[in-house]
Design a protein around this motif. Sequence first.
Motif, PDB file in Angstrom:
ATOM      1  N   ALA A 199      27.316   5.049  20.518  1.00 42.44           N
ATOM      2  CA  ALA A 199      26.352   3.978  20.805  1.00 42.44           C
ATOM      3  C   ALA A 199      26.133   3.113  19.566  1.00 42.44           C
ATOM      4  O   ALA A 199      26.043   1.887  19.666  1.00 42.44           O
ATOM      5  CB  ALA A 199      25.035   4.560  21.296  1.00 42.44           C
ATOM      6  N   THR A 200      26.081   3.748  18.409  1.00 39.42           N
ATOM      7  CA  THR A 200      25.909   3.000  17.155  1.00 39.42           C
ATOM      8  C   THR A 200      27.117   2.103  16.903  1.00 39.42           C
ATOM      9  O   THR A 200      26.964   0.925  16.548  1.00 39.42           O
ATOM     10  CB  THR A 200      25.700   3.974  15.973  1.00 39.42           C
ATOM     11  OG1 THR A 200      24.533   4.752  16.241  1.00 39.42           O
ATOM     12  CG2 THR A 200      25.544   3.234  14.663  1.00 39.42           C
ATOM     13  N   VAL A 201      28.303   2.637  17.122  1.00 43.59           N
ATOM     14  CA  VAL A 201      29.522   1.840  16.942  1.00 43.59           C
ATOM     15  C   VAL A 201      29.530   0.645  17.906  1.00 43.59           C
ATOM     16  O   VAL A 201      29.795  -0.491  17.503  1.00 43.59           O
ATOM     17  CB  VAL A 201      30.785   2.715  17.144  1.00 43.59           C
ATOM     18  CG1 VAL A 201      32.042   1.866  17.256  1.00 43.59           C
ATOM     19  CG2 VAL A 201      30.915   3.725  16.022  1.00 43.59           C
ATOM     20  N   ARG A 202      29.227   0.901  19.165  1.00 40.82           N
ATOM     21  CA  ARG A 202      29.238  -0.186  20.165  1.00 40.82           C
ATOM     22  C   ARG A 202      28.139  -1.210  19.899  1.00 40.82           C
ATOM     23  O   ARG A 202      28.326  -2.401  20.150  1.00 40.82           O
ATOM     24  CB  ARG A 202      29.102   0.376  21.586  1.00 40.82           C
ATOM     25  CG  ARG A 202      30.320   1.134  22.032  1.00 40.82           C
ATOM     26  CD  ARG A 202      31.528   0.216  22.182  1.00 40.82           C
ATOM     27  NE  ARG A 202      32.699   0.984  22.515  1.00 40.82           N
ATOM     28  CZ  ARG A 202      33.807   1.000  21.804  1.00 40.82           C
ATOM     29  NH1 ARG A 202      33.927   0.270  20.725  1.00 40.82           N
ATOM     30  NH2 ARG A 202      34.830   1.736  22.169  1.00 40.82           N
ATOM     31  N   PHE A 203      27.007  -0.764  19.385  1.00 43.07           N
ATOM     32  CA  PHE A 203      25.941  -1.690  19.017  1.00 43.07           C
ATOM     33  C   PHE A 203      26.443  -2.650  17.942  1.00 43.07           C
ATOM     34  O   PHE A 203      26.272  -3.867  18.051  1.00 43.07           O
ATOM     35  CB  PHE A 203      24.706  -0.918  18.530  1.00 43.07           C
ATOM     36  CG  PHE A 203      23.623  -1.793  17.978  1.00 43.07           C
ATOM     37  CD1 PHE A 203      22.880  -2.606  18.813  1.00 43.07           C
ATOM     38  CD2 PHE A 203      23.348  -1.801  16.619  1.00 43.07           C
ATOM     39  CE1 PHE A 203      21.870  -3.424  18.310  1.00 43.07           C
ATOM     40  CE2 PHE A 203      22.354  -2.610  16.103  1.00 43.07           C
ATOM     41  CZ  PHE A 203      21.604  -3.420  16.944  1.00 43.07           C
ATOM     42  N   HIS A 204      27.102  -2.109  16.930  1.00 38.61           N
ATOM     43  CA  HIS A 204      27.633  -2.961  15.862  1.00 38.61           C
ATOM     44  C   HIS A 204      28.791  -3.831  16.371  1.00 38.61           C
ATOM     45  O   HIS A 204      28.943  -4.978  15.927  1.00 38.61           O
ATOM     46  CB  HIS A 204      28.019  -2.121  14.646  1.00 38.61           C
ATOM     47  CG  HIS A 204      26.811  -1.584  13.941  1.00 38.61           C
ATOM     48  ND1 HIS A 204      25.968  -2.364  13.189  1.00 38.61           N
ATOM     49  CD2 HIS A 204      26.270  -0.341  13.920  1.00 38.61           C
ATOM     50  CE1 HIS A 204      24.974  -1.640  12.723  1.00 38.61           C
ATOM     51  NE2 HIS A 204      25.135  -0.392  13.151  1.00 38.61           N
ATOM     52  N   ASP A 205      29.577  -3.298  17.299  1.00 44.75           N
ATOM     53  CA  ASP A 205      30.619  -4.114  17.936  1.00 44.75           C
ATOM     54  C   ASP A 205      29.991  -5.295  18.671  1.00 44.75           C
ATOM     55  O   ASP A 205      30.499  -6.419  18.608  1.00 44.75           O
ATOM     56  CB  ASP A 205      31.436  -3.289  18.940  1.00 44.75           C
ATOM     57  CG  ASP A 205      32.359  -2.286  18.287  1.00 44.75           C
ATOM     58  OD1 ASP A 205      32.575  -2.366  17.055  1.00 44.75           O
ATOM     59  OD2 ASP A 205      32.870  -1.409  19.021  1.00 44.75           O
TER      60      ASP A 205
END
Length: 133
Positions: A53-59
């Motif tokens: 979720a953190t990765v996708r948020f930054h994406d």
Amino acid sequence: MAQWGQLQMLDCKYLEQVDQLYDDSFPMDIRQYLSRWIESIDWDTVADQDSLATVRFHDLLAQLDDQHSRFALENNFLLQHNIRKIKRNLQDRFQEDPIHMAMIISKNLKEEKKILDGAKNRQDIPLTSMLSE
């Protein structure tokens, strides 16, 4: 045809239902500008994994930066302003809880699908859009 494109072809009564899904927590602008990218992600899986979720948020933030750059090339100051504002709001709201954002996106995509299915069952979708699936 992508889900977002199909939704936009629906009658007003269905579009009002779509409108109710989006608010300041996750604006429809993001759904519009990033529709392909959003639909390419398995948000159910993202909503179950904090690190993902953190990765996708930054994406998503990076996608907004790309969209901002496109608006800059078009000299569209208003849309640049709106994207910057949306990005700040998302950071304020979801930086500490990106799973919440993933849950909102997942829920909205499922609700959109229900709206589309309802329209198909009532045959309120133009025949050409049903053939292109």
